[in-house]
Design a protein around this motif. Structure first.
Motif, PDB file in Angstrom:
ATOM      1  N   LYS A   9     115.373  88.825  58.805  1.00 19.29           N
ATOM      2  CA  LYS A   9     114.150  89.589  58.555  1.00 19.29           C
ATOM      3  C   LYS A   9     113.734  89.488  57.089  1.00 19.29           C
ATOM      4  N   VAL A  10     114.728  89.294  56.201  1.00 17.19           N
ATOM      5  CA  VAL A  10     114.408  89.111  54.781  1.00 17.19           C
ATOM      6  C   VAL A  10     113.645  87.808  54.596  1.00 17.19           C
ATOM      7  N   ASN A  11     114.101  86.769  55.264  1.00 12.19           N
ATOM      8  CA  ASN A  11     113.423  85.475  55.197  1.00 12.19           C
ATOM      9  C   ASN A  11     111.997  85.574  55.726  1.00 12.19           C
ATOM     10  N   MET A  14     109.844  87.211  53.201  1.00 12.54           N
ATOM     11  CA  MET A  14     109.483  86.289  52.123  1.00 12.54           C
ATOM     12  C   MET A  14     108.331  85.377  52.551  1.00 12.54           C
ATOM     13  N   ASP A  15     108.398  84.895  53.794  1.00 12.38           N
ATOM     14  CA  ASP A  15     107.332  84.019  54.303  1.00 12.38           C
ATOM     15  C   ASP A  15     105.997  84.760  54.372  1.00 12.38           C
ATOM     16  N   GLU A  16     106.046  86.001  54.807  1.00 14.81           N
ATOM     17  CA  GLU A  16     104.822  86.783  54.936  1.00 14.81           C
ATOM     18  C   GLU A  16     104.199  87.116  53.583  1.00 14.81           C
ATOM     19  N   PHE A  21     104.695  86.263  46.233  1.00 16.07           N
ATOM     20  CA  PHE A  21     105.914  85.760  45.592  1.00 16.07           C
ATOM     21  C   PHE A  21     105.548  84.777  44.475  1.00 16.07           C
ATOM     22  N   GLU A  22     104.612  83.879  44.768  1.00 18.48           N
ATOM     23  CA  GLU A  22     104.198  82.900  43.766  1.00 18.48           C
ATOM     24  C   GLU A  22     103.565  83.577  42.558  1.00 18.48           C
TER      25      GLU A  22
END
Length: 272
Positions: A9-11, A14-16, A21-22
């Motif tokens: 779920k952490v991954n 991160m994708d969402e 993040f960038e």
């Protein structure tokens, strides 16, 4: 699912939040931010894309991919002479950004996390990032060592230019400064080339050498003695007066079978 993997779920989180993040990463890496386009242009290294790749390998516990990626990165950075300090700053910014978003995820999903879970997560993530850096530094250093060795070999070959002029006669014109290290290289190269080219006469032109210390003159005489043991006669040309006076003062003489001629031209006339 491997127990080494971070909560999937952490991954997903991160994708969402990839764009956020960038943005955060660029804020964290102030000094790197200004050079992202330049590095992409000169080295075809996409820092942003590689940051996402590194995070994915860390979270998904892809050890082999992580190590392979680190080696590729090390070679790419070394090849384009990008500094280690620059890389360390970038990875540190990735680490800080990753933990900031992990913290946000934990705060939203507090019920799923216990204290022990957090410490286990911290150990996994940081150890993998450290492993990446370690593999990167080793790869970077290995490439640089090979590069330095290749450059050294090139310089040595250029500094000992043995030129064949007949099937059995070669010239070795020496120019610049002679020191103990260079005469040692000369000895190794000369003996190898005598064996390889079957040289019977080596014309050693010293007209380009203005000064030689006692140790160097002594070492050069040993080079000449070594060539004699291999059945090769050495002809010395172009000895300068200062060098001759120093040799006379020190009582150093070349072997009796060693010929000396005033100029390279005279030697060429004799042996051609």
């Amino acid at each position: 699912m491997s127990s080494d993997k971070v909560n999937p779920k952490v991954n997903q989180f991160m994708d969402e939040n990839k764009d956020k993040f960038e943005q955060e990463l660029l804020m964290q890496a102030v000094n790197v931010n200004d050079r992202i386009e330049e590095i992409l242009r000169i080295g075809n290294i996409n820092l942003i894309e590689n940051a996402h790749k590194l995070v994915a390998f860390v979270i998904e516990a892809k050890k082999d991919e992580l190590e392979s990626f680190a080696k590729e990165e090390g070679i790419a950075w070394a090849k384009h002479s990008l500094t280690l300090a620059f890389k360390l700053e970038w990875v540190s910014a990735i680490r800080r950004t990753l933990w900031k978003f992990t913290q946000e995820y934990i705060q939203v999903n507090m019920k799923e996390f216990k204290l022990n879970d957090f410490f286990a997560l911290e150990k996994k993530v940081n150890s993998r990032l450290d492993h990446f850096l370690n593999a990167f530094f080793i790869s970077y250093s290995s490439y640089k060592d090979q590069e330095i060795k290749a450059q050294k070999n090139l310089v040595e070959n250029l500094s000992v230019p043995i030129i064949p002029i007949t099937p059995t006669t070669s010239i070795l014109p020496l120019i610049g400064m002679l020191d103990y290290c260079r005469t040692t290289v000369i000895q190794e190269k000369v003996l190898n080339e005598i064996g390889r080219l079957h040289i019977q006469t080596l014309i050693l032109d010293l007209s380009g050498i203005s000064e030689m210390e006692h140790e160097v003159i002594d070492n050069l005489s040993k080079v000449i003695e070594s060539t004699k043991l291999m059945g090769c006669q050495t002809v010395i040309t172009g000895l300068r007066p200062d060098v001759v006076r120093k040799m006379a003062t020190l009582g150093i003489r070349f072997g009796g079978e060693t010929k000396t001629l005033g100029t390279l031209q005279r030697a060429l006339q004799s042996y051609l």
